[in-house]
Design a protein around this motif. Structure first.
Motif, mmCIF file in Angstrom:
data_model
loop_
_atom_site.group_PDB
_atom_site.id
_atom_site.type_symbol
_atom_site.label_atom_id
_atom_site.label_comp_id
_atom_site.label_asym_id
_atom_site.label_seq_id
_atom_site.Cartn_x
_atom_site.Cartn_y
_atom_site.Cartn_z
ATOM 1 N N ALA A 176 0.841 -1.192 0.000
ATOM 2 C CA ALA A 176 0.000 0.000 0.000
ATOM 3 C C ALA A 176 0.874 1.238 0.000
ATOM 4 N N ALA A 177 1.925 1.174 0.814
ATOM 5 C CA ALA A 177 2.833 2.314 0.898
ATOM 6 C C ALA A 177 3.488 2.554 -0.457
ATOM 7 N N ALA A 178 3.957 1.438 -1.072
ATOM 8 C CA ALA A 178 4.622 1.560 -2.377
ATOM 9 C C ALA A 178 3.679 2.178 -3.396
ATOM 10 N N ASN A 179 2.424 1.731 -3.372
ATOM 11 C CA ASN A 179 1.447 2.262 -4.315
ATOM 12 C C ASN A 179 1.221 3.753 -4.098
ATOM 13 N N LYS A 180 1.157 4.099 -2.834
ATOM 14 C CA LYS A 180 0.943 5.517 -2.515
ATOM 15 C C LYS A 180 2.079 6.359 -3.073
ATOM 16 N N THR A 181 3.301 5.871 -2.831
ATOM 17 C CA THR A 181 4.482 6.583 -3.329
ATOM 18 C C THR A 181 4.395 6.707 -4.842
ATOM 19 N N ALA A 182 3.980 5.582 -5.488
ATOM 20 C CA ALA A 182 3.917 5.585 -6.945
ATOM 21 C C ALA A 182 2.938 6.640 -7.432
ATOM 22 N N LYS A 183 1.833 6.748 -6.708
ATOM 23 C CA LYS A 183 0.814 7.703 -7.138
ATOM 24 C C LYS A 183 1.238 9.135 -6.902
ATOM 25 N N ILE B 172 -4.692 -18.833 -3.839
ATOM 26 C CA ILE B 172 -5.733 -17.811 -3.773
ATOM 27 C C ILE B 172 -5.096 -16.476 -4.130
ATOM 28 N N ASN B 173 -5.651 -15.847 -5.151
ATOM 29 C CA ASN B 173 -5.159 -14.533 -5.550
ATOM 30 C C ASN B 173 -5.992 -13.494 -4.813
ATOM 31 N N TYR B 174 -5.358 -12.828 -3.831
ATOM 32 C CA TYR B 174 -6.107 -11.896 -2.973
ATOM 33 C C TYR B 174 -5.740 -10.463 -3.329
ATOM 34 N N LYS B 175 -6.747 -9.727 -3.810
ATOM 35 C CA LYS B 175 -6.525 -8.345 -4.265
ATOM 36 C C LYS B 175 -6.350 -7.396 -3.083
ATOM 37 N N ILE B 176 -5.454 -6.431 -3.247
ATOM 38 C CA ILE B 176 -5.318 -5.361 -2.256
ATOM 39 C C ILE B 176 -5.561 -4.041 -2.985
ATOM 40 N N PRO B 177 -6.802 -3.628 -3.097
ATOM 41 C CA PRO B 177 -7.040 -2.377 -3.819
ATOM 42 C C PRO B 177 -6.514 -1.208 -2.991
ATOM 43 N N SER B 178 -5.799 -0.282 -3.626
ATOM 44 C CA SER B 178 -5.132 0.785 -2.879
ATOM 45 C C SER B 178 -6.134 1.670 -2.152
ATOM 46 N N GLU B 179 -7.401 1.674 -2.611
ATOM 47 C CA GLU B 179 -8.370 2.548 -1.939
ATOM 48 C C GLU B 179 -8.984 1.885 -0.707
ATOM 49 N N ALA B 180 -8.728 0.601 -0.470
ATOM 50 C CA ALA B 180 -9.344 -0.054 0.693
ATOM 51 C C ALA B 180 -8.354 -0.999 1.346
ATOM 52 N N THR B 181 -7.161 -0.509 1.605
ATOM 53 C CA THR B 181 -6.104 -1.355 2.158
ATOM 54 C C THR B 181 -6.483 -1.930 3.512
ATOM 55 N N VAL B 182 -7.064 -1.090 4.354
ATOM 56 C CA VAL B 182 -7.363 -1.526 5.729
ATOM 57 C C VAL B 182 -8.396 -2.662 5.705
ATOM 58 N N GLU B 183 -9.452 -2.449 4.922
ATOM 59 C CA GLU B 183 -10.500 -3.465 4.820
ATOM 60 C C GLU B 183 -9.920 -4.770 4.286
ATOM 61 N N ALA B 184 -9.075 -4.640 3.252
ATOM 62 C CA ALA B 184 -8.474 -5.825 2.644
ATOM 63 C C ALA B 184 -7.593 -6.549 3.645
ATOM 64 N N GLU B 185 -6.904 -5.787 4.471
ATOM 65 C CA GLU B 185 -6.012 -6.384 5.462
ATOM 66 C C GLU B 185 -6.823 -7.195 6.468
ATOM 67 N N ALA B 186 -7.935 -6.626 6.917
ATOM 68 C CA ALA B 186 -8.795 -7.343 7.855
ATOM 69 C C ALA B 186 -9.331 -8.614 7.207
ATOM 70 N N GLY B 187 -9.753 -8.491 5.951
ATOM 71 C CA GLY B 187 -10.265 -9.637 5.215
ATOM 72 C C GLY B 187 -9.209 -10.720 5.084
ATOM 73 N N PHE B 188 -7.975 -10.301 4.889
ATOM 74 C CA PHE B 188 -6.878 -11.256 4.755
ATOM 75 C C PHE B 188 -6.727 -12.078 6.036
ATOM 76 N N THR B 189 -6.781 -11.393 7.174
ATOM 77 C CA THR B 189 -6.678 -12.092 8.457
ATOM 78 C C THR B 189 -7.793 -13.124 8.588
ATOM 79 N N GLN B 190 -9.012 -12.692 8.251
ATOM 80 C CA GLN B 190 -10.151 -13.630 8.303
ATOM 81 C C GLN B 190 -9.944 -14.824 7.378
ATOM 82 N N LEU B 191 -9.367 -14.537 6.215
ATOM 83 C CA LEU B 191 -9.128 -15.597 5.230
ATOM 84 C C LEU B 191 -8.224 -16.670 5.805
ATOM 85 N N ILE B 192 -7.093 -16.229 6.366
ATOM 86 C CA ILE B 192 -6.136 -17.208 6.890
ATOM 87 C C ILE B 192 -6.755 -17.982 8.055
#
Lengths: 713, 713
Positions: free
Chosen positions: A705-712, B27-47
């Motif tokens: 996320a940090a890297a992406n932010k920097t990129a943007k 599993i290909n897990y997306k980390i969209p830069s606009e919702a990093t926090v939500e994705a991170e929480a989802g990742f924890t739930q996934l594991i």
């Protein structure tokens, strides 16, 4: 037999009708006077065979001085139970029963008691099964057993009386009534009554609609033909579903998979079955095919004979009606009808016998295959005898169309007269043939025999044959009576109903009152068929069945063919006399074909829709099956899962196997043995357990996320 | 992806292709830069969810900076085995397996080892099944798991290399080749290849016959149309039989009865099942029916859009061909073809998406119901896009028929040109779209991404995301590559073949070389589809199937419809130009309808005969099933019959129960208790045992014989 009828009617209940003396079956064994010695030897073999198969026997004097009656019952009830148990297990193995049979035999019979039909069927199998299958191997009228005239169970007159009384005093029959028949006469007969009852109930609609059509729309109505065709689709599809339902409720679904070998089957040689290793009787398929091909000339002969007959009658009719002007003209007009009424049933019988012989020659291995082949042939005969007259009439109309307008106008009426004849007169004649003639016939035969016996007695000095014991005399007289009754053949009754269904679906547009006539006829039919079984037939062997069998196909065919024929009939005759007939024939032909084509495809589309719709509906039988299946699955799954397999993913290590101490130590040990471990091991050791995976993943995510932010930025 | 292709070709076998690191799924897990926090929480739930379901996981950097890859394997092999065992038992309960599963788990896996497809399927079910059924409950792209981009197994490149190499060097594929596919990619994919191979083999006959027809009979040949129609019947019926056979051989017969619930299914409310008592998710049938009714406007829209397009192209064609005389005429004649070639596939895709959305809205409970509904819609779209152009051409001919003779003569040729376009050009275009375009597309995307990443890297100071470990780098690069591949959808391939079969059955009488073109195309198709799976798609989830499913109905429909269309085409165009066209139109219409009617019923009759004939033939699958069933029955029957029931009629008393001393004493006792006994007892006590019955019977017989003799004298 008139005596029985009177007894039932007078509410008499004499002792000889109250008990069957525990007799399961009676064997009528002929003693022809020209082969007494041979018959005597055969009798000894018979009793020995019965005893070996576990059956007890008693012998008494027969119908007259030319036969003895052998009474048979199962010697040991326990042995019969074991046979029934074995059959129930076999049913389960073939998927006929869903519930796994209990291991405890007594419990089984408590849960599901043995009904009469089951008992008699099993005893009959004991009598007729080959010796290597534990039976007595008796094959009536053939080979070693050629003097065995018949094997039949005794009627349960208490039941019969109740049955006839109930049915003659109630208008609508319900499922319980059919269930009773099933317990008494087996599923094969019960299916006939269930079918007839369903058909009867369904007939109410076309009867009402037909009556209204007759009043309002007149004959050759488009609307009537359409509604009638739709009705036939709905009825056919309904019955298919109902049939399945009944089969499930009666626990016989799929019973046709258990094939009974025909004892009359003759094989070329024995061969080892590639699957089971058992010896199988083989008959050359090529030889059978050759015999089967005889069906083609057979059908042609039927068509030719009956066609010639109809043509002759038509010629006579036209000659008398339009050319002849001599004396007795008004009486002579009935001549063709008389000829037809007299000859058609006779010819049908002859052709039916021919069909039977042909099927016999085709030499099928199993009863079902034999029955199906026979039914098919009988259907062809009946199709031709019943429906060809109409094609002649229609033909005649087409050809005479261009002669005179007046001639064209009378023709639809002739067609109608014919339908009325076949739907009303023929039904009555049929009823007479079926119900009255056998009784008369038997009376005459009895009289003749009585005179013969009297004559014999006069000539001899004193009776050398010992008389019946007085306490048995009435019972034995009753049994001798039953031994002389006809064998009930359910196929005859089916045939009648299928032919009727055909009239309804093919020709009822000609005369919309036909279903009304059929409705009345079938109300009587239901009761007269019951009477026929109870009073003028031997008690039938209670065979099982899971469907009305090959007749189902015949119904489907007639329903489909009806869409073609009735649309063509309506098209040809619906207009007034100046209608389609007035236009050039090529246009008519074109439009006729288009009509038929459309009608057929409309029929197929409706069939598809109705089938789909009915499949969505609730079915008690399917419901029961589903419930039983579910129960069975749950039980077995629960049983199997008691094994030593792990059923919980990781009972004690919720956070993953890898981070338990033992696992870590084991890993370290493994790694030390093989140096740094394989690449696979290394790959999976990078993150130790769930928590590490989560924390590394989260750090990856935040870094990305940090890297992406920097990129943007 | 070109790299893989090169590698395979160059016989390179780099280490990253040699091992899958024991990974079952990625599993290909997306980390969209606009919702990093939500994705991170989802990742924890996934594991956590994975771990709870008994799955081990590892996390690595994803495709670029917007995703992570979660590698999944089963934590305990023993647990996986228990799941597989459970599934095999369930199969047995549903009648899919006939052999009763062994109680000993190890023995089971020895007898029938776990193949890749089975393992992956079970792991996939662990990943996606709801939590109450022991799964992790992951539903990609929806709800809680909306950032789960995809779940896919890794290709077995060693197998793929061998597979592609084998197939490109051999002409005919055999059953083993298909079996290999089954073990690797599951029955659903294997059925496609089996079907394609059967279809290809069958095509040899019409190709040869078509070529001969083309040389000798010319176009619009009666004989060719007839033979072709017969062929289509034989092929269809053969495949139905073959399919059943394969299902038995693969042990998946009836597997469609075990329904997999769709995770995307949305229910109105929960209800208790009347049978099982379990909670069932209910969706209103009425609501679904309302949605289903949208299919009607949908079909009309398809017809309208595509009809308009074709009409436009025809107008342009006629304008250019017959009216326009300006510059570039020779180039402009290609304009309609170019428009069609460009627009039809695009429109098909749009309508296909629409069909998918519609099916989604119909909200089916199970995968099979969903697939069947979707297939049906896709078939309608393809039917319209593929076959309507011909009706326009035929229409045009009919309407222009009376204008000029010259005009009529050129029309059959236009029809032929069209068939050639659709059978040759369209196939090539299709191949290009299928095989070449995805590769190009991926190359372009990759380049764009690379540029993007480079640009991003340039902007940031140093890479904050840790690099791959050197020993894993190649493997991870390969996995990232696979993550970007398309999902293989077998329905697309079926669709193509079904449409082709339709051309063959409907229109090939126009140009008898069509089957030759199809034969060549399908040889390539078999190999290019293999390449598509191996190289340009993610490895498919190895689903099971017991048939080609709803496509079978589509084939049956096309085969039947072909009998109508091809007979009509031949009738209309077979004569020379002065043939049927010269006669009055009413006669033509009449004869045309008669032709079609006859053709259809001939078709149905032949179908009936072929079905009967094929049923008589030997089938290895049925043979196997019969053998297994027999074995099972024998085992169970032997087991059950060990119970305490009597299995022999009367082991020690060969002459009947009644004369043993014990029995006699018992009888005497019974009689003394009840005085003289019941009439039934008295009846059966008259003859004591077999020998007495025989002697009394014999005396009766001889006395009767004597009496008869006296009577005669």
């Amino acid at each position: 037999m008139a005596s029985l009828r009177t007894l039932y009617a007078a509410d008499g209940n004499p002792p000889e009708l109250r008990t069957n003396m525990n007799v399961d079956f009676v064997i009528n064994y002929k003693i022809p006077s020209e082969a007494t010695v041979e018959a005597e030897a055969g009798f000894t073999q018979l009793i020995q065979a019965l005893t070996k198969a576990g059956l007890a026997s008693e012998v008494r004097r027969g119908v007259d001085h030319t036969s003895v009656l052998v009474f048979v019952k199962v010697a040991s009830e326990k042995y019969l139970k074991s046979r029934i148990y074995r059959e129930r297990v076999q049913d389960w193995l073939y998927g006929v029963r869903i519930k796994t049979p209990e291991k405890d035999v007594d419990k089984i019979f408590e849960q599901e008691p043995i009904v009469d039909a089951e008992r008699l069927r099993l005893v009959y199998l004991l009598l007729t099964n080959p010796k290597n299958e534990g039976g007595a191997g008796i094959t009536p009228k053939t080979g070693q057993w050629k003097y065995v005239e018949s094997i039949f169970p005794l009627h349960n007159h208490a039941f019969n009386r109740k049955w006839i009384k109930q049915w003659s005093s109630k208008y609508v029959l319900n499922e319980e009534d059919v269930d009773q028949i099933r317990n008494q006469f087996g599923e094969k007969v019960a299916f006939y009554f269930a079918f007839l009852q369903s058909y009867f109930s369904f007939l109410v609609f076309p009867a009402a609609f037909g009556f209204a059509s007759w009043l309002i729309l007149g004959q050759y109505s488009w609307l009537y033909a359409l509604v009638n065709s739709l009705w036939s689709v709905v009825f056919f599809e309904y019955w298919k579903k109902k049939e399945l339902d009944l089969a499930v409720q009666w626990g016989v679904r799929g019973v046709s998979r258990i094939q009974l070998p025909r004892t009359a089957f003759q094989w070329d040689h024995e061969d080892a079955d590639p699957v089971t290793g058992e010896a199988v009787k083989v008959y050359s398929t090529k030889k059978r095919l050759q015999t089967q091909l005889l069906q083609v000339p057979f059908a042609f002969i039927c068509l030719l004979i009956l066609g010639a007959l109809y043509l002759f009658c038509f010629s006579v009719e036209i000659f008398i009606g339009e050319i002849y002007n001599g004396p007795f003209k008004s009486y002579l007009t009935f001549l063709p009808t008389i000829i037809l009424t007299g000859l058609v049933p006779t010819l049908s019988t002859i052709l039916g016998n021919l069909a039977e012989q042909l099927t016999e020659a085709e030499n099928y291995e199993t009863h079902d295959a034999h029955d199906a082949a026979l039914t098919q042939k009988i259907f062809v005969v009946n199709f031709i005898t019943s429906y060809t007259p109409y094609s002649f009439t229609a033909e005649k109309i087409s050809s005479s169309e261009e002669l005179t307008t007046q001639n064209f106008q009378i023709n639809p009426d002739r067609l109608r007269t014919q339908v009325i004849y076949f739907t009303v007169t023929a039904q009555i004649v049929n009823f007479a043939l079926e119900a009255v003639v056998p009784i008369l016939k038997r009376k005459v035969f009895k009289k003749v025999k009585e005179v013969q016996t009297e004559f014999a007695h006069k000539n001899e000095k004193g009776d050398v044959v010992p008389a019946d014991a007085p306490e048995e005399a009435a019972f034995l007289a009753r049994v001798r009576n039953e031994a002389e009754l006809d064998v009930y053949d359910v196929a005859t009754d089916y045939r009648e109903m299928v032919v009727q269904f055909g009239y309804l679906s093919l020709f009822s547009a000609i005369w919309p009152l036909a279903p009304v006539s059929f409705l009345i006829n079938n109300w009587v039919e239901l009761r007269s068929d019951a009477m026929k079984i109870a009073i003028s037939s031997k008690r039938p062997i209670p065979w099982r069945a899971d469907s009305i069998g090959p007749w189902l196909n015949a119904l489907g065919f007639l329903s489909w063919f009806g869409s073609l024929v009735s649309s063509a009939i309506v098209f040809m005759f619906s207009g007034d006399s100046n209608g389609p007939g007035g236009e050039p024939s090529s246009i008519t032909g074109w439009a006729l074909l288009l009509t038929v084509l459309c009608a057929e495809h409309l029929y197929l589309a409706v069939q598809f829709a109705v089938r789909y719709g009915l499949n969505q509906m609730h079915s008690p039988g399917m419901h029961k099956e589903r419930a039983e299946r579910f129960q069975m699955r749950r039980n077995i799954l629960a049983e199997t899962m008691d094994n030593d397999v792990e059923t919980k993913p990781l009972p004690d290590i919720p956070t993953g196997e890898k981070i338990t101490r033992a696992a870590l130590e084991e890993e370290a040990r493994q790694a030390s043995i093989r140096g740094h471990g394989t690449p696979e091991e290394a790959f999976w050791q990078r993150q130790q357990g769930m928590d590490e995976t989560i924390s590394i993943g989260r750090s990856l995510i935040s870094k990305m996320a940090a890297a992406n932010k920097t990129a943007k930025a």
